[in-house]
Write a protein that holds these residues in place. Sequence first.
Motif, PDB file in Angstrom:
ATOM      1  N   LYS A  19       0.818  -1.209   0.000  1.00  0.00           N
ATOM      2  CA  LYS A  19       0.000   0.000   0.000  1.00  0.00           C
ATOM      3  C   LYS A  19       0.849   1.255   0.000  1.00  0.00           C
ATOM      4  O   LYS A  19       0.483   2.274  -0.593  1.00  0.00           O
ATOM      5  CB  LYS A  19      -0.928   0.003   1.222  1.00  0.00           C
ATOM      6  N   MET A  20       2.016   1.199   0.670  1.00  0.00           N
ATOM      7  CA  MET A  20       2.852   2.398   0.735  1.00  0.00           C
ATOM      8  C   MET A  20       3.348   2.796  -0.651  1.00  0.00           C
ATOM      9  O   MET A  20       3.602   3.970  -0.909  1.00  0.00           O
ATOM     10  CB  MET A  20       4.032   2.196   1.680  1.00  0.00           C
ATOM     11  N   LEU A  21       3.468   1.815  -1.578  1.00  0.00           N
ATOM     12  CA  LEU A  21       3.849   2.155  -2.960  1.00  0.00           C
ATOM     13  C   LEU A  21       2.699   2.862  -3.668  1.00  0.00           C
ATOM     14  O   LEU A  21       2.905   3.882  -4.335  1.00  0.00           O
ATOM     15  CB  LEU A  21       4.247   0.897  -3.716  1.00  0.00           C
ATOM     16  N   LEU A  22       1.496   2.338  -3.522  1.00  0.00           N
ATOM     17  CA  LEU A  22       0.332   2.925  -4.201  1.00  0.00           C
ATOM     18  C   LEU A  22       0.031   4.341  -3.714  1.00  0.00           C
ATOM     19  O   LEU A  22      -0.419   5.187  -4.473  1.00  0.00           O
ATOM     20  CB  LEU A  22      -0.900   2.045  -3.997  1.00  0.00           C
ATOM     21  N   THR A  23       0.271   4.598  -2.444  1.00  0.00           N
ATOM     22  CA  THR A  23      -0.089   5.900  -1.872  1.00  0.00           C
ATOM     23  C   THR A  23       1.029   6.932  -1.922  1.00  0.00           C
ATOM     24  O   THR A  23       0.770   8.122  -1.758  1.00  0.00           O
ATOM     25  CB  THR A  23      -0.545   5.738  -0.411  1.00  0.00           C
ATOM     26  N   HIS A  24       2.286   6.481  -2.158  1.00  0.00           N
ATOM     27  CA  HIS A  24       3.405   7.423  -2.080  1.00  0.00           C
ATOM     28  C   HIS A  24       4.334   7.390  -3.298  1.00  0.00           C
ATOM     29  O   HIS A  24       5.385   8.025  -3.278  1.00  0.00           O
ATOM     30  CB  HIS A  24       4.236   7.154  -0.820  1.00  0.00           C
ATOM     31  N   TYR A  25       3.966   6.661  -4.351  1.00  0.00           N
ATOM     32  CA  TYR A  25       4.879   6.551  -5.494  1.00  0.00           C
ATOM     33  C   TYR A  25       5.194   7.902  -6.135  1.00  0.00           C
ATOM     34  O   TYR A  25       6.321   8.157  -6.570  1.00  0.00           O
ATOM     35  CB  TYR A  25       4.329   5.574  -6.545  1.00  0.00           C
ATOM     36  N   SER A  26       4.204   8.796  -6.164  1.00  0.00           N
ATOM     37  CA  SER A  26       4.447  10.092  -6.797  1.00  0.00           C
ATOM     38  C   SER A  26       5.414  10.946  -5.986  1.00  0.00           C
ATOM     39  O   SER A  26       6.128  11.792  -6.546  1.00  0.00           O
ATOM     40  CB  SER A  26       3.127  10.843  -6.992  1.00  0.00           C
ATOM     41  N   ARG A  27       5.459  10.724  -4.681  1.00  0.00           N
ATOM     42  CA  ARG A  27       6.338  11.519  -3.820  1.00  0.00           C
ATOM     43  C   ARG A  27       7.812  11.215  -4.053  1.00  0.00           C
ATOM     44  O   ARG A  27       8.672  12.033  -3.752  1.00  0.00           O
ATOM     45  CB  ARG A  27       5.996  11.277  -2.352  1.00  0.00           C
ATOM     46  N   GLU A 110      10.880   7.856   3.346  1.00  0.00           N
ATOM     47  CA  GLU A 110       9.956   8.957   3.068  1.00  0.00           C
ATOM     48  C   GLU A 110       8.852   9.023   4.113  1.00  0.00           C
ATOM     49  O   GLU A 110       8.495  10.099   4.592  1.00  0.00           O
ATOM     50  CB  GLU A 110       9.341   8.787   1.668  1.00  0.00           C
ATOM     51  N   LEU A 111       8.321   7.852   4.462  1.00  0.00           N
ATOM     52  CA  LEU A 111       7.249   7.810   5.462  1.00  0.00           C
ATOM     53  C   LEU A 111       7.765   8.265   6.820  1.00  0.00           C
ATOM     54  O   LEU A 111       7.075   8.981   7.545  1.00  0.00           O
ATOM     55  CB  LEU A 111       6.682   6.398   5.558  1.00  0.00           C
TER      56      LEU A 111
END
Length: 238
Positions: A19-27, A110-111
């Motif tokens: 999920k962390m990829l789906l929610t933060h890939y653009s960052r 990043e998180l």
Amino acid sequence: MKNELFERWMQQGNVTVPKMLLTHYSRIGLSETECMLILQLHSFLEDGNVFPTPSELSERMTIDVNQTLSFMRVFIQKGFLSIQSIEDKDRGVYAEKYSLQPLWNRLLSELGEEQHNERVNDVKDRKNNIFVMFETEFGRPLSPMEIETVNIWMDEDNHPSEMIGAALKEGVLAGKLNFRYIDRILFEWKKAGVITVEQARVHGEKFRTRQQRAQPRSADYASKKDSLSLPAYNWLDS
């Protein structure tokens, strides 16, 4: 027929998508196409194909082999993807495999930074609220020394902002709006193990009740006791 086809599809297995990829890939600078390519690579790795070819990857995508190869190079350059050597002990040879661990580490970093920034902003907000409370009660801006005192209470003495606010209210009740008085309240609460606003309220009420009982009970005082509020506890006398 449709149900049988669906069951065959389901038997092919599922892919766990982080999920962390789906929610933060653009960052971390990934486009939608790049994110989908990583998910396809992740799928191959979970299925046991540790070194899929650009051709195998592009077959699942809307990009050609050259574009796929170009994206894979970018992933390695950006530190999202690594190639590791593994030993095939049965055959006595070495092979290569892809690893997405660098990408997961980057996302975790990043998180962690995001959560750190949230905590810093939360502390700033609480400090600002405390300063507003003091300036409202004092009816003036705080001096640099007073601001530094509040910072010390929070950063060095580790008094929660809500407890500082509660101590300020105690000072207001006692009619003693000065930092020495409030500092003494915080000191007494910490010594007594008072760590919540509710505990502080109960602690203060006990002191005030004890002080009231210690006062001389004249006839005039006894006749008016029902209309009098409890006197404020003088923390400087404790």
